[in-house]
Scaffold this active site. Structure first.
Site, short mmCIF file in Angstrom:
data_model
loop_
_atom_site.label_atom_id
_atom_site.label_comp_id
_atom_site.label_asym_id
_atom_site.label_seq_id
_atom_site.Cartn_x
_atom_site.Cartn_y
_atom_site.Cartn_z
N SER A 15 0.88 -1.22 -0.05
CA SER A 15 0.17 0.08 0.06
C SER A 15 0.68 1.26 -0.01
O SER A 15 0.54 2.15 -0.38
CB SER A 15 -1.14 -0.03 1.12
N MET A 92 10.44 -6.67 4.41
CA MET A 92 10.65 -7.15 5.92
C MET A 92 11.75 -8.14 6.13
O MET A 92 11.63 -9.06 6.78
CB MET A 92 9.43 -7.85 6.28
N ARG A 93 12.82 -7.50 5.75
CA ARG A 93 14.15 -8.30 5.75
C ARG A 93 15.27 -7.21 6.50
O ARG A 93 15.24 -6.03 5.94
CB ARG A 93 14.70 -8.62 4.61
N HIS A 111 8.72 3.27 8.73
CA HIS A 111 8.41 2.46 9.96
C HIS A 111 7.07 2.95 10.58
O HIS A 111 7.03 4.33 10.73
CB HIS A 111 9.58 2.43 10.63
N ASP A 147 15.79 -0.13 12.12
CA ASP A 147 15.05 0.89 12.27
C ASP A 147 15.67 2.20 13.05
O ASP A 147 15.35 2.99 14.02
CB ASP A 147 13.88 0.48 13.23
C1 GAR Z 1 3.80 -0.44 6.66
O1 GAR Z 1 3.17 -0.29 7.83
C2 GAR Z 1 5.28 -0.26 7.09
O2 GAR Z 1 5.50 0.93 7.66
C3 GAR Z 1 5.79 -1.52 7.66
O3 GAR Z 1 4.93 -2.58 6.92
C4 GAR Z 1 3.88 -2.17 6.61
C5 GAR Z 1 3.78 -2.52 5.16
O4 GAR Z 1 2.58 -2.11 4.43
N1 GAR Z 1 7.07 -1.67 7.83
C6 GAR Z 1 7.84 -2.21 8.72
O5 GAR Z 1 7.17 -2.50 9.79
C7 GAR Z 1 9.37 -2.11 8.51
N2 GAR Z 1 10.09 -2.24 9.78
P1 GAR Z 1 2.48 -2.16 2.94
O6 GAR Z 1 3.04 -3.36 2.24
O7 GAR Z 1 0.99 -1.84 2.58
O8 GAR Z 1 3.12 -0.77 2.52
#
Ligand code: GAR
Length: 217
Positions: A15, A92-93, A111, A147
């Site tokens: 998203s 997510m890596r 984040h 982060d």
């Molecule tokens: C988002 O909320 C982003 O901030 C988080 O994963 C989600 C991805 O959503 N990222 C993390 O937690 C990274 N540490 P999306 O795939 O719909 O953009």
């Protein structure tokens, strides 16, 4: 003016990628997405790239022995597209020092918390559990520690008394979709500098006032 070439790295829903795609659809936006890479095959973000006609690739972590090989493949795929900025958008890596160093100053992440609070995963569960009244999201330059890194833009939202993690995640996510394109625009306009690990933004208006939760009265 040439648009800044951006690559977006995803692992899932995409998203935030969509928010960037939508921003880049405006001819006046100073950046354009040249490549989307997912480390997971078949995810929704890849379909979003396809629908927008953006080249997409899968560099599947499972295909490589060890992080270094995976990250070499990632860099190789990136270099073919020649991005000037790499955006992690729900990627997510944890990236290693070599990769992070190679792209230093050109690698940003979003984040879903007000960093440096609530680093890591399961952020919204931990925010609700902690009982804090304000949360938010952060776009920052990536440094080797997870982060961590100079903060470019943040947005704050109230945590409601009856929030569960999903309700809070939705409220934060809608702000993520605002601030990721904003951060990319500021960088593309050449207005973002890092001085002593703090971000300075040329010509940025800083709002007065405060988000207070609860409101008195
Ligand atoms: C988002 O909320 C982003 O901030 C988080 O994963 C989600 C991805 O959503 N990222 C993390 O937690 C990274 N540490 P999306 O795939 O719909 O953009």
């Amino acid at each position: 003016m040439a648009r800044l070439k951006v690559a977006v790295l995803i692992s899932g829903r995409g998203s935030n990628l969509q928010a960037l795609i939508d921003a880049c659809a405006d001819a006046d936006f100073p950046a354009g997405i040249v490549l989307v890479i997912s480390d997971v095959p078949g995810v929704q973000g890849l379909s979003r790239a396809g629908k927008a006609g953006i080249p997409a690739a899968v560099v599947d972590g499972k295909d490589f022995e060890g992080r270094d090989r995976f990250e070499d493949a990632l860099t190789g795929t990136l270099l073919e597209a020649g991005p000037e900025l790499v955006c992690l958008a729900g990627f997510m890596r944890v990236l290693g020092d070599g990769f992070v160093g190679r792209w230093r100053g050109r690698l940003i992440n979003i984040h879903p918390s007000l960093l440096p609070a609530f680093k890591g995963v399961h952020v919204h569960e931990r925010v609700v559990e902690a009982g804090v009244r304000i949360s938010g999201c952060t776009v920052h330059f990536v440094r080797p520690a997870v982060d961590d890194g100079p903060i470019i833009v943040q947005a704050a939202v109230p945590v409601h008394a009856d929030d569960d993690a999903d309700a809070l995640a939705a409220r934060v996510l809608s702000q993520e979709h605002r601030i990721y394109p904003l951060a990319v625009r500021l960088i593309a306009e050449g207005r973002v500098r890092v001085v002593d690990e703090h971000v300075l933004i040329d010509g940025a208006a800083i709002p007065e006032g405060a988000l207070v939760n609860p409101v008195d009265g």
